[in-house]
Design an enzyme around this catalytic site. Sequence first.
Site, PDB file in Angstrom:
ATOM      1  N   LYS A  53       2.842  10.752  -5.561  1.00 23.63           N
ATOM      2  CA  LYS A  53       1.496  11.331  -5.464  1.00 23.63           C
ATOM      3  C   LYS A  53       1.473  12.721  -6.094  1.00 23.63           C
ATOM      4  O   LYS A  53       0.544  13.073  -6.824  1.00 23.63           O
ATOM      5  CB  LYS A  53       1.052  11.407  -3.992  1.00 23.63           C
ATOM      6  CG  LYS A  53       0.694  10.056  -3.413  1.00 23.63           C
ATOM      7  CD  LYS A  53       0.549  10.095  -1.901  1.00 23.63           C
ATOM      8  CE  LYS A  53       0.426   8.673  -1.364  1.00 23.63           C
ATOM      9  NZ  LYS A  53       0.519   8.549   0.079  1.00 23.63           N
ATOM     10  N   GLN A  97       0.984  11.673   5.504  1.00 22.15           N
ATOM     11  CA  GLN A  97       1.661  10.428   5.147  1.00 22.15           C
ATOM     12  C   GLN A  97       2.021   9.639   6.411  1.00 22.15           C
ATOM     13  O   GLN A  97       2.605  10.175   7.353  1.00 22.15           O
ATOM     14  CB  GLN A  97       2.930  10.746   4.329  1.00 22.15           C
ATOM     15  CG  GLN A  97       3.696   9.531   3.836  1.00 22.15           C
ATOM     16  CD  GLN A  97       2.928   8.689   2.822  1.00 22.15           C
ATOM     17  OE1 GLN A  97       2.109   9.204   2.049  1.00 22.15           O
ATOM     18  NE2 GLN A  97       3.155   7.389   2.829  1.00 22.15           N
ATOM     19  N   ASP A 120      -7.970   9.791   2.219  1.00 22.84           N
ATOM     20  CA  ASP A 120      -7.481   8.452   2.576  1.00 22.84           C
ATOM     21  C   ASP A 120      -8.611   7.580   3.138  1.00 22.84           C
ATOM     22  O   ASP A 120      -8.465   6.369   3.250  1.00 22.84           O
ATOM     23  CB  ASP A 120      -6.414   8.566   3.678  1.00 22.84           C
ATOM     24  CG  ASP A 120      -4.988   8.628   3.151  1.00 22.84           C
ATOM     25  OD1 ASP A 120      -4.709   7.944   2.148  1.00 22.84           O
ATOM     26  OD2 ASP A 120      -4.172   9.346   3.749  1.00 22.84           O
TER      27      ASP A 120
HETATM   28  N1  GUN Z   1       1.416   5.079   4.209  1.00 24.91           N
HETATM   29  C1  GUN Z   1       1.356   3.920   3.504  1.00 24.91           C
HETATM   30  N2  GUN Z   1       0.213   3.877   2.763  1.00 24.91           N
HETATM   31  C2  GUN Z   1      -0.440   5.028   3.012  1.00 24.91           C
HETATM   32  C3  GUN Z   1      -1.670   5.566   2.536  1.00 24.91           C
HETATM   33  O1  GUN Z   1      -2.411   4.956   1.754  1.00 24.91           O
HETATM   34  N3  GUN Z   1      -2.000   6.795   3.021  1.00 24.91           N
HETATM   35  C4  GUN Z   1      -1.219   7.480   3.903  1.00 24.91           C
HETATM   36  N4  GUN Z   1      -1.642   8.669   4.325  1.00 24.91           N
HETATM   37  N5  GUN Z   1      -0.076   7.001   4.366  1.00 24.91           N
HETATM   38  C5  GUN Z   1       0.309   5.784   3.920  1.00 24.91           C
END
Ligand code: GUN
Length: 299
Positions: A53, A97, A120
């Site tokens: 990311k 996350q 998100d």
């Molecule tokens: N863990 C796995 N996929 C995601 C996601 O799309 N966003 C976040 N914040 N954590 C994750």
Amino acid sequence: MTTILDGKGLADRMRAEIAEETAAFVARSSIRPCLVAVLVGEDPASRIYVRNKEKACEKAGMESRLVRLPASTTTDALLHLVRELNVDSGVHGILVQLPLPDGCDEKRILDAIDPHKDVDAFHPENVGLLSQGRPRYLPCTPAGIRELLIRSNIDTAGKHVVVVGRSDIVGKPMGLILVQKARGADATVTIAHSRTKNLPEITRLGDVVVVAIGRPKFLTADMIKPGAIVIDVGINRLEDGTLCGDVDFESVKETAGAITPVPGGVGPLTITMLLRNTLTSAIAATEQVNSPPEPSNAG
Ligand code: GUN
């Protein structure tokens, strides 16, 4: 001939579009969109996701900040951090996350994120807006799948989409998006899960089948109807270190009309949509600051 749906290629093209839009936004506002990722603990997969990311943000011309905290971090400490980021006008997106270590109250922390910075789209306000068909942000993985279907000219209107998996991150929002009266949606949606009876009978009804359950090679050729579109959200690491999806790609590709590979299918689109949401947030925040006040009815 089965079409292999090239998520990676589409993600690259969309990231180039987003980078152009970001450059234009920075030029007119002198503000750089900024995403803050919060990583708690040492989960190896989460570390890789967060690193990817960060790299994607930088490549798109956005600012990326990482806050790394030990697994022992308390819920209260995380709430304090989130509140600080909420009021930091230089921050446009906050991503905590998941999964968080045991002992952190995930729901409380996600609920504390300013919904405008919730790129998100996990906050209940954003889930509610989506369910009413007026989304602020689309959740990243389902949004990426929607984009892949649209740009591959796969029309879901009136089609039966079977989503396997009911997670808050993928399964449920995928269903919510596809059932809307909207472009790239208008589908008849079934959400199947671990308690669904006669699952193969259900998946065989799907014109489109989306699988997001985290079980390697779960969906086999006998579980789909010939010509079905198969979207594989799984990213599973096998004992020999190779990656595979939730779909038994080699067998299913003989029966499917189109299928996403793993890697190179849905995965790269998730981060792409995160960039899109972060840019949307930065633009919205700037327009609110700079735009004239709403006309008043008073007098
Ligand atoms: N863990 C796995 N996929 C995601 C996601 O799309 N966003 C976040 N914040 N954590 C994750």
